[in-house]
Design a protein around this motif. Sequence first.
Motif, PDB file in Angstrom:
ATOM      1  N   ASN A 231      -2.709   4.236 -14.643  1.00  0.00           N
ATOM      2  CA  ASN A 231      -2.530   3.878 -13.843  1.00  0.00           C
ATOM      3  C   ASN A 231      -1.349   3.886 -12.734  1.00  0.00           C
ATOM      4  OD1 ASN A 231      -2.104   0.283 -12.978  1.00  0.00           O
ATOM      5  ND2 ASN A 231      -4.237   0.929 -12.940  1.00  0.00           N
TER       6      ASN A 231
ATOM      7  N   LEU B  39       0.587   4.653  -8.853  1.00  0.00           N
ATOM      8  CA  LEU B  39       1.015   3.698  -8.794  1.00  0.00           C
ATOM      9  C   LEU B  39       2.269   4.516  -8.039  1.00  0.00           C
ATOM     10  CD1 LEU B  39       0.819   0.251 -10.817  1.00  0.00           C
ATOM     11  CD2 LEU B  39      -0.414   0.771  -7.871  1.00  0.00           C
TER      12      LEU B  39
ATOM     13  N   GLY C 136      -5.331   2.580  -9.672  1.00  0.00           N
ATOM     14  CA  GLY C 136      -4.502   2.334  -9.364  1.00  0.00           C
ATOM     15  C   GLY C 136      -4.424   3.437  -7.963  1.00  0.00           C
TER      16      GLY C 136
ATOM     17  N   SER D 274       0.710   6.034  -4.864  1.00  0.00           N
ATOM     18  CA  SER D 274      -0.307   5.653  -3.857  1.00  0.00           C
ATOM     19  C   SER D 274       0.002   4.291  -3.108  1.00  0.00           C
ATOM     20  CB  SER D 274      -1.914   5.012  -4.954  1.00  0.00           C
ATOM     21  OG  SER D 274      -0.825   3.337  -5.424  1.00  0.00           O
ATOM     22  N   GLY D 275       0.839   3.786  -3.486  1.00  0.00           N
ATOM     23  CA  GLY D 275       1.196   2.745  -1.923  1.00  0.00           C
ATOM     24  C   GLY D 275       1.535   3.578  -0.959  1.00  0.00           C
TER      25      GLY D 275
ATOM     26  N   GLY E 274       2.161  -1.472  -4.059  1.00  0.00           N
ATOM     27  CA  GLY E 274       2.069  -0.941  -5.499  1.00  0.00           C
ATOM     28  C   GLY E 274       3.236  -1.387  -6.228  1.00  0.00           C
TER      29      GLY E 274
ATOM     30  N   ALA F  82       2.674  -4.092  -8.017  1.00  0.00           N
ATOM     31  CA  ALA F  82       1.858  -4.247  -9.514  1.00  0.00           C
ATOM     32  C   ALA F  82       2.475  -3.610 -10.453  1.00  0.00           C
ATOM     33  CB  ALA F  82       0.631  -3.224  -8.852  1.00  0.00           C
ATOM     34  N   SER F  83       3.000  -2.755 -10.116  1.00  0.00           N
ATOM     35  CA  SER F  83       4.014  -1.902 -10.869  1.00  0.00           C
ATOM     36  C   SER F  83       4.965  -2.942 -12.445  1.00  0.00           C
ATOM     37  CB  SER F  83       5.388  -1.008 -10.317  1.00  0.00           C
ATOM     38  OG  SER F  83       4.488   0.885  -9.648  1.00  0.00           O
TER      39      SER F  83
ATOM     40  N   PRO G  34      -3.057  -1.234  -4.162  1.00  0.00           N
ATOM     41  CA  PRO G  34      -1.799  -1.012  -3.056  1.00  0.00           C
ATOM     42  C   PRO G  34      -2.433  -1.325  -1.927  1.00  0.00           C
ATOM     43  CG  PRO G  34      -0.985   0.137  -5.020  1.00  0.00           C
ATOM     44  CD  PRO G  34      -2.627  -0.013  -5.532  1.00  0.00           C
TER      45      PRO G  34
END
Length: 413
Positions: free
Chosen positions: A277, A281, A332, A284-285, A154, A157-158, A336
């Motif tokens: 998204n 994030l 999102g 979500s991770g 996560g 991705a962020s 992750p």
Amino acid sequence: MTAAPRVSGATSRILARLRPRRDKLPRDIKVMLVAAFLIALGFGLVAPVLPQFATTFGVGNTEAAVIVAIFAFMRLIFAPAGGTLIGRLGERPVYVAGLLIVAGSTAACAFAQDYWQLLLFRGLGGAGSVMFTVASMALVVRLAPPESRGRVSGAYASAFLIGNVCGPIVGGLLAGFGLRIPFLAYAGALVIAAIVVQTQLSHQRRGSRESRDKAPDMRFGEALGTGAYRSALFSSFANGWATFGVRMATVPLFAAAAFGSGPEAAGLALAVFAAGNAAALTFSGRLADSLGRKPMMIWGLLVAGLATAGIGFTSDLGWFLAASAVAGIGSGLFGPAQQAAVADVIGNGRSGGKVLAVYQMTSDVGAIVGPVLAGVLADRLGFGWAFGVTGGIMLVAAFTWLATRETLQSARP
């Protein structure tokens, strides 16, 4: 005075798993996050100006689109070679080499004298791009603590998302000094990222003989034998189709046809998707590390699929933007968890260069095939069918995860 209600053992364990983790991420992961931000920032610099720059050589919109497509095509073609190189040389040398190849090709684009030179240089950049993409995934898989893989994915991705948001803003400002300037700035950002990775990442030689004897590379057949990897391949394909393909190619066309607006509505749709998204994030991770990969994959794909399908049936700008935002939230939610599940399959003790290369290829195939088929459906049957089929692909991916065994338990130390 009444006694406080007792919390059962099962409930306390669930609450403990949902509580945010306070332990810090490893230093090497933080280095990877900095590099990811620089890469995404640089890519965002050239994304808004690349098609316009191509048209300065006297070509039409189709030829300008080919300049964008050649990058993805070369990524797809060279993905297997990138996985093989990681197995032979190790992750970091391939990562740094890929960054420098893209830096060189991007700088060359700034000095291109005709369309064909620009096409050649941009294509070479695609080969380097897949090298550092697969190598960076392999490094994150190997360096992330098993109990924090979702959180690390996560955060990674962020970092990319923040860079992608900031890049076009800076790129638009730099374009005022000439369309070639953003290419030079992107090349500079990649060189800085390469220096950061080479000098700041711990020198763990996964490519040494001793490392290979203790932890051999994971074979593709072994990974394909696991249900989680097979499901991840399909959901990666669906994500590439919807998020990286249709969202970039078909959403702008729909906005123009449905609302009679210029690029403003499409830009707003992309912005609210990114906002949704980013919001997802933020948590979500952590949920992927507590609740599990499987529930996050199922719910994320369901939300993204239904929202994507709904886009084609919107007739009001407000609903169009709302559906785009919800689709971003869904993306999102499962992003992750998907990468963490693949990392669970590979494990920290092995390098998964070839396994990750195929995983990346499925996303690239979806990004290439999705917009083409969606365009055909839009022309012949309407945009409702184009977005409906796209959302349906994501819903099918969600159902494949229903029969998949959870990988989180095997990831915990």
